[in-house]
Design an enzyme around this catalytic site. Structure first.
Site, PDB file in Angstrom:
ATOM      1  N   TYR A  25       0.693  -0.965   0.234  1.00  0.00           N
ATOM      2  CA  TYR A  25      -0.127  -0.409  -0.167  1.00  0.00           C
ATOM      3  C   TYR A  25       0.619   0.970  -0.037  1.00  0.00           C
ATOM      4  O   TYR A  25       0.784   2.438  -0.702  1.00  0.00           O
ATOM      5  CB  TYR A  25      -0.949  -0.025   1.129  1.00  0.00           C
ATOM      6  CG  TYR A  25      -1.717   1.627   0.992  1.00  0.00           C
ATOM      7  CD1 TYR A  25      -2.748   1.018   0.424  1.00  0.00           C
ATOM      8  CD2 TYR A  25      -1.525   2.358   1.945  1.00  0.00           C
ATOM      9  CE1 TYR A  25      -3.792   2.148   0.920  1.00  0.00           C
ATOM     10  CE2 TYR A  25      -1.846   3.536   2.182  1.00  0.00           C
ATOM     11  CZ  TYR A  25      -3.686   2.701   1.382  1.00  0.00           C
ATOM     12  OH  TYR A  25      -4.201   4.705   1.694  1.00  0.00           O
ATOM     13  N   LYS A  26       2.171   1.076   0.880  1.00  0.00           N
ATOM     14  CA  LYS A  26       2.540   2.258   0.963  1.00  0.00           C
ATOM     15  C   LYS A  26       3.553   2.156  -0.797  1.00  0.00           C
ATOM     16  O   LYS A  26       3.603   3.982  -1.102  1.00  0.00           O
ATOM     17  CB  LYS A  26       4.045   2.422   1.963  1.00  0.00           C
ATOM     18  CG  LYS A  26       5.006   3.093   1.744  1.00  0.00           C
ATOM     19  CD  LYS A  26       6.045   3.387   2.908  1.00  0.00           C
ATOM     20  CE  LYS A  26       6.785   4.255   3.220  1.00  0.00           C
ATOM     21  NZ  LYS A  26       7.882   4.289   4.072  1.00  0.00           N
ATOM     22  N   ALA A  27       3.881   1.301  -1.998  1.00  0.00           N
ATOM     23  CA  ALA A  27       4.124   1.998  -2.353  1.00  0.00           C
ATOM     24  C   ALA A  27       3.130   2.717  -4.025  1.00  0.00           C
ATOM     25  O   ALA A  27       3.554   2.816  -4.612  1.00  0.00           O
ATOM     26  CB  ALA A  27       4.603   0.575  -3.694  1.00  0.00           C
TER      27      ALA A  27
END
Length: 645
Positions: A25-27
């Protein structure tokens, strides 16, 4: 944004999966640094004018207000994304809050006003005080007497992205300036800046330029920024090159700058990436898919507890309990089943996956047809915009462009078998080309030129609409009058641009959240640009509407009189008795039935001897769904009796 923020209760074995999900999700998140130049020319007030639409703010004030509006929007609509504000050309230098001097980490005249992070309410308040109240106690907006070195600015942004957003999928640097040549006689400084810009692009950072001009001056990109901003050749074809905001031309610089920034603030996140596009056997290219038109709705990202002194984010926890013993049910004990014929059929996860396996993802062209054969009613789902990708197949852009040009020239569409994602439901779709934005016949200048996946309906998706037998068709005169009204109310060039009209419900939702976050007063009314302009409608078509309304009442009265006379004639001619509904043993058809009668009918099996119409009447009286087959309705009635016994 995620639709829920529940903190699920996990075992220690699931910790690794949680870390993988967070990394993935961070990407997908976005990080933006707005680099704003502080100089004497940016602080110069706009020329005096008697026009109400004339600029009231200097270029620097407009840039800071645009940054404030952008931060204000993202703190609500994109709460997981990061944003920072970097001022360059300032007399003071600061890279971190604890540093304040002229030699902070080798970035002279660069002032990191807001560090790259998820915007907090305090950051927005500080920026608001600087923008609206002019609260510059620290003299942050005092320009430097020495020229700023752009390589230092770019290297400073590089370090911020590296330390704060190393794994982000989208990282962008917005540069707002009115100086088209910061190093007019220093070729070494220009070369160093070009090297730093290339380092940013190698890291995956995109540089966006927002130039500002004044009076009759021009912003010449070839002097310096052609080597800094890498422009996409395909974007130039689609007329999406650098847009220049001008001050003092009767238009608001703030509105122009804000509009230009908003047009690029949302990253293009692909619905699917590098999907094989098979044009013919043995001929494949790769494409990406995007949802260009999508209905925005308020997304719940967290729960807020408002009963305390300060609003706080609540952490949710979900536990599954057994209905009979209220004991905790573990994840491994749960099974999925489908009900067939009154019994449950269980499937393993592998069997469920095999049921949804229709082959690898692909868009496979199976033929071509004239575009005029595609009916209007075939639109059952929103279309997906596809664009070539060179990552898997080199030369995809050339082949894609050739196919698009051929379809536009011959006015044809492609027919394709599509599986856009693994385990996704396959669809039959039309591949429709859209014209260039500059083309007057495009019909949609706000949409990009390319190919669209247009899902086609299967036979089960279609239904025959039969008008009621008593329906009365409108007269030709009534249709002619309505045609005149529609012509009077058409928009200029018969064009509707949805980008000009914000969703009023969504904007009202954001304003309430903003007021809670910044501790401001809750607004009383919402701005709604979609409300009809009644005065303009009355002026342009008021008389025609009154004539049409009078004609409609006249035709409706005549039709009602004709139906009444026909009904009376039919009743006089018909002398046979009305058809009676056939009964069943025990008079089960009468409604409503008592609970005791229902139990007796279920135990004796007499309920299955009732007709479908009788079962639907009985289910309707009890508030039970009447959809489905006879056995399904009977099962719902039995379940209702068991639950209410």
């Amino acid at each position: 944004m995620a639709e829920s923020s529940h903190d699920w209760k996990r075992d220690e074995e699931d910790d690794e999966d949680q870390e993988i999900d967070e990394t993935t999700y961070k990407a997908q998140k976005d990080a933006i640094i707005m680099a704003i130049e502080v100089s004497d020319s940016m602080l110069k007030p706009p020329p005096s004018s008697n026009s109400k639409k004339a600029d009231q703010d200097s270029a620097l004030e407009a840039a800071l207000k645009s940054a404030y509006h952008l931060m204000e929007q993202r703190i609500i609509s994109n709460p997981k994304d990061m944003m920072g504000i970097l001022l360059f050309g300032t007399k003071k230098t600061r890279f971190h809050k604890e540093e304040d001097g002229h030699s902070a980490l080798g970035y002279p005249h660069c002032y990191l006003f807001t560090d790259l992070d998820v915007p907090a309410a305090d950051d927005v308040k500080v920026l608001k005080n600087l923008v609206e109240d002019g609260d510059d106690v620290d003299e942050v907006l005092t320009p430097s007497t020495e020229p700023v070195i752009m390589s230092n600015v770019l290297f400073c942004a590089n370090q911020i992205f590296t330390t704060k957003a190393a794994n982000f999928g989208s990282r962008r640097l917005f540069i707002i300036t009115d100086n088209d040549n910061p190093h007019p006689s220093d070729k070494a400084a220009m070369s160093a800046a070009a090297v730093r810009a290339k380092d940013l692009y190698d890291m995956g950072v995109t540089i966006e330029l927002f130039p500002i001009t004044r009076d009759d001056s021009k912003f010449d990109l070839s002097k310096f920024y052609d080597d800094i901003v890498y422009r996409d050749p395909i974007a130039e074809v689609n007329n999406t090159t650098v847009t220049i905001s001008k001050s003092g031309d009767g238009l608001s610089l703030l509105s122009s700058l804000t509009s230009n920034i908003n047009s690029k603030q949302t990253p293009k996140r692909a619905l699917f990436s590098n999907l094989p596009f098979e044009i013919a056997p043995g001929l494949r290219i790769s494409v990406k898919g995007y949802n260009i038109l999508h209905r925005q709705t308020p997304a719940r990202t967290c729960y807020i507890w408002l009963d305390g002194e300060v609003p706080q984010i609540a952490s949710g926890e979900t536990t599954r309990l057994a209905e009979d013993s209220t004991r905790t049910v573990e994840k491994g004990e749960m099974k999925k089943a489908y009900k067939f014929g009154g019994e449950y059929v269980y499937f393993t996860p592998e069997e469920q996956k095999s049921l949804r396996d229709f082959g690898p993802p692909v868009i496979r062209v199976i033929g071509f047809k004239p575009r005029n054969l595609l009916p209007m009613w075939a639109s059952v789902k929103k279309s997906i915009f596809i664009f070539p990708s060179e990552e898997d197949y080199v030369g995809s852009s050339r082949v894609f462009t050739a196919l698009w040009q051929k379809l536009v020239k011959d006015d044809k569409i492609g027919l394709a078998w599509c599986v856009v994602r693994r385990n996704a439901q396959p669809i039959l779709a039309a591949i429709i080309p859209s014209r260039e934005r500059s083309d007057d016949e495009s019909g949609t200048p706000y949409l990009p030129a390319g190919l669209w996946i247009y899902p086609l309906p299967f036979a089960d998706d279609l239904r025959e609409i039969k008008p009621p037998a008593e329906a009365t068709r409108s007269s030709d005169e009534l249709k002619t009058q309505m045609r005149t009204i529609v012509q009077q109310l058409q928009l200029p060039k018969a064009m509707y641009n949805p980008l000009k009209y914000a969703n009023p419900a969504l904007q009202w939702h954001y304003k309430i959240l903003k007021a809670l976050a910044l501790e401001e007063e809750v607004p009383e009314t919402a701005e709604d640009a979609t409300r009809p302009k009644y005065k303009a409608i009355s002026k342009r078509a008021g008389g025609y509407l009154e004539e049409w309304s009078g004609k409609l009442e006249e035709d409706a009265g005549a039709a009602k009189t004709t139906k009444s006379l026909k009904r009376e004639a039919d009743e006089e001619e018909s002398d046979r008795p009305a058809k009676q509904r056939r009964g069943v043993p025990g008079q089960l058809h009468r409604s409503p039935m008592s609970m005791a009668e229902l139990k007796d009918a279920i135990e004796s099996g007499a309920i299955m001897k009732m007709t479908v119409a009788q079962l639907k009447d009985l289910a309707g009286c009890k508030g039970i769904s009447t959809a489905g087959k006879k056995t399904e309705i009977a099962e719902r009635i039995e379940q209702w009796v068991d639950n209410n016994a």
